[in-house]
Motif scaffolding. Sequence first.
Motif, PDB file in Angstrom:
ATOM      1  N   UNK A  15     -59.985 -97.416 134.976  1.00 26.44           N
ATOM      2  CA  UNK A  15     -61.330 -97.365 135.543  1.00 26.44           C
ATOM      3  C   UNK A  15     -61.327 -97.529 137.054  1.00 26.44           C
ATOM      4  N   UNK A  16     -60.361 -96.888 137.724  1.00 29.01           N
ATOM      5  CA  UNK A  16     -60.333 -96.893 139.173  1.00 29.01           C
ATOM      6  C   UNK A  16     -59.718 -98.117 139.819  1.00 29.01           C
ATOM      7  N   UNK A  17     -59.205 -99.056 139.027  1.00 29.94           N
ATOM      8  CA  UNK A  17     -58.557-100.243 139.572  1.00 29.94           C
ATOM      9  C   UNK A  17     -57.093-100.229 139.143  1.00 29.94           C
ATOM     10  N   UNK A  18     -56.200-100.512 140.084  1.00 29.69           N
ATOM     11  CA  UNK A  18     -54.777-100.468 139.752  1.00 29.69           C
ATOM     12  C   UNK A  18     -54.032-101.653 140.359  1.00 29.69           C
ATOM     13  N   UNK A  19     -52.980-102.047 139.665  1.00 33.62           N
ATOM     14  CA  UNK A  19     -52.007-103.008 140.152  1.00 33.62           C
ATOM     15  C   UNK A  19     -50.667-102.295 140.062  1.00 33.62           C
ATOM     16  N   UNK A  20     -49.956-102.227 141.176  1.00 34.68           N
ATOM     17  CA  UNK A  20     -48.725-101.435 141.179  1.00 34.68           C
ATOM     18  C   UNK A  20     -47.709-101.956 142.183  1.00 34.68           C
ATOM     19  N   UNK A  21     -46.474-101.527 141.985  1.00 26.50           N
ATOM     20  CA  UNK A  21     -45.374-101.841 142.878  1.00 26.50           C
ATOM     21  C   UNK A  21     -45.130-100.595 143.719  1.00 26.50           C
ATOM     22  N   UNK A  22     -45.065-100.775 145.043  1.00 21.47           N
ATOM     23  CA  UNK A  22     -44.895 -99.640 145.940  1.00 21.47           C
ATOM     24  C   UNK A  22     -43.726 -99.889 146.887  1.00 21.47           C
ATOM     25  N   UNK A  23     -43.243 -98.799 147.484  1.00 22.93           N
ATOM     26  CA  UNK A  23     -42.161 -98.886 148.462  1.00 22.93           C
ATOM     27  C   UNK A  23     -42.705 -98.391 149.802  1.00 22.93           C
ATOM     28  N   UNK A  24     -42.632 -99.245 150.810  1.00 21.62           N
ATOM     29  CA  UNK A  24     -43.074 -98.898 152.151  1.00 21.62           C
ATOM     30  C   UNK A  24     -42.156 -97.798 152.692  1.00 21.62           C
ATOM     31  N   UNK A  36     -59.089-100.976 144.237  1.00 18.55           N
ATOM     32  CA  UNK A  36     -59.803 -99.815 143.732  1.00 18.55           C
ATOM     33  C   UNK A  36     -59.167 -98.575 144.347  1.00 18.55           C
ATOM     34  N   UNK A  37     -58.590 -97.748 143.499  1.00 18.90           N
ATOM     35  CA  UNK A  37     -57.888 -96.547 143.956  1.00 18.90           C
ATOM     36  C   UNK A  37     -58.216 -95.386 143.025  1.00 18.90           C
ATOM     37  N   UNK A  38     -58.062 -94.148 143.511  1.00 16.96           N
ATOM     38  CA  UNK A  38     -58.200 -93.019 142.604  1.00 16.96           C
ATOM     39  C   UNK A  38     -57.003 -93.021 141.651  1.00 16.96           C
TER      40      UNK A  38
END
Length: 133
Positions: A15-24, A36-38
């Motif tokens: 529903x437009x909300x995310x929790x994630x691991x990212x790499x800079x 809140x992300x697409x």
Amino acid sequence: MEVKCSVEKIMYNKQGYAIFLARNLSNNQLFGAKGVVPDIYKKAEYVLNGDWEKSKRYGDTFKVTECKAIPLTSKQGIYNYLVSGRIKGLSKKTAQAIVSRFGADTMDVIENRPQLLLDVSGIGKKTLDKIKA
């Protein structure tokens, strides 16, 4: 603050909300992000805007206020997009064949001349229909 990143792992996305691991992308460091992300996809690249916050449980986390996809221009970026899950039923082998054949023009072919994909080994009418959907 702005951070360019690739998504490594998605823990929650609903529903437009995310929790994630990212790499800079500038320093190759992993970090946690939430907000809140697409729709986001693993291995896709994004520009995130937001602020860092401390979490007792998770450490420094980037709280996202805005998220924009980075346009796909590199062969690796295009390949990552194709295998990200956005196109159901597209194998890694077929994605690699598409990128090998069309290179940096892959996205233009998919969006404007998809019938050319039929010339790639492993792509038939069913797969083409999935790509066009």
